[in-house]
Scaffold this active site. Sequence first.
Site, PDB file in Angstrom:
ATOM      1  N   TYR A 151       0.837  -1.207   0.000  1.00 53.62           N
ATOM      2  CA  TYR A 151       0.000   0.000   0.000  1.00 53.62           C
ATOM      3  C   TYR A 151       0.868   1.252   0.000  1.00 53.62           C
ATOM      4  O   TYR A 151       0.675   2.168  -0.809  1.00 53.62           O
ATOM      5  CB  TYR A 151      -0.924  -0.005   1.213  1.00 53.62           C
ATOM      6  CG  TYR A 151      -1.874   1.164   1.260  1.00 53.62           C
ATOM      7  CD1 TYR A 151      -2.918   1.260   0.349  1.00 53.62           C
ATOM      8  CD2 TYR A 151      -1.736   2.171   2.218  1.00 53.62           C
ATOM      9  CE1 TYR A 151      -3.800   2.329   0.387  1.00 53.62           C
ATOM     10  CE2 TYR A 151      -2.611   3.240   2.262  1.00 53.62           C
ATOM     11  CZ  TYR A 151      -3.640   3.317   1.355  1.00 53.62           C
ATOM     12  OH  TYR A 151      -4.511   4.387   1.393  1.00 53.62           O
ATOM     13  N   LYS A 187       1.215   4.002  -3.131  1.00 52.40           N
ATOM     14  CA  LYS A 187       0.820   5.392  -2.934  1.00 52.40           C
ATOM     15  C   LYS A 187       2.015   6.327  -3.109  1.00 52.40           C
ATOM     16  O   LYS A 187       1.868   7.457  -3.599  1.00 52.40           O
ATOM     17  CB  LYS A 187       0.190   5.570  -1.550  1.00 52.40           C
ATOM     18  CG  LYS A 187      -1.192   4.942  -1.407  1.00 52.40           C
ATOM     19  CD  LYS A 187      -2.202   5.585  -2.348  1.00 52.40           C
ATOM     20  CE  LYS A 187      -3.618   5.082  -2.104  1.00 52.40           C
ATOM     21  NZ  LYS A 187      -4.616   5.751  -2.986  1.00 52.40           N
TER      22      LYS A 187
END
Length: 282
Positions: free
Chosen positions: A162, A166
């Site tokens: 994640y 990002k």
Amino acid sequence: MRRRRIKLAGTRILLTGASTGIGRELALQLASEGAELVIAARRADLLEILSQEIAAAGHPRPFPVPTDLSVPGAAAALAAKALEHFGHEIDVVINNAGASLTGAQSRIGDADTARTVYEVNLWTPLAMGAALVPTMLARGKGTIVHVTSTIQSVPLPLLGYYGSSKSALAQATRSLRLELAETPIRVVEVVPGATDTALRDIDELPWKANPPKTLPPVTPKSSAEAIVRGLKRGANRIVYPRYSLVPLEFPAFGRLVARIGGRRVNTRGALDLGHLGDRGTS
């Protein structure tokens, strides 16, 4: 680039990840400002409920497009449907959909669950840009919004997929802004901090004891309100809550927080289990 304020009334917006959390609240806020919406997410039933709620409040009824953005090619197909619905005139695209995966990179590697995170968090926004920028250039206006995360500056263990996806999107956003600097197209990064949504990573980590004390998460509604305010005033970066600026502007602080917090995560147990959990497209 000089800030250009957006008058949202009548603005044609494609919003992904609209069924829950920040995306749902953002759809409500944008509709209340008079924007015309194409909303996308995986669950058709939640999109329909949201569309009905917006219409019942007297606002333009959104056009719902159930879409699984973890599937390669789905983003381009969604962009095509939105263009067709709006008569090939999209003013704003908000890439809000997100996916997460909690687990050890050394066990998961490049498994399909890991690739899904990148498909949703990185490749989808890039595909949207490739599909919509030519139309925006032809019209002489447009805004591309990428929703990243404060986690880009806080490299916590077991959240590598994640966080890195990002981080990659944040870097791509800055680069895209420079690529389009001499055009009328605006590129906006939205950086949410701790928000009370299903993608809140701290709830997924296997803590050795109790999770560390943190500031209370903000509500999706307040986050959506901050995003709308930022869009209206022409901001290039919208960070909310404001204290989330600290790790972004002082990366050493983010690394320190990750190091201290990482000691309290049961990483050894995660290495035994490998894949702890994933949260699909919102």
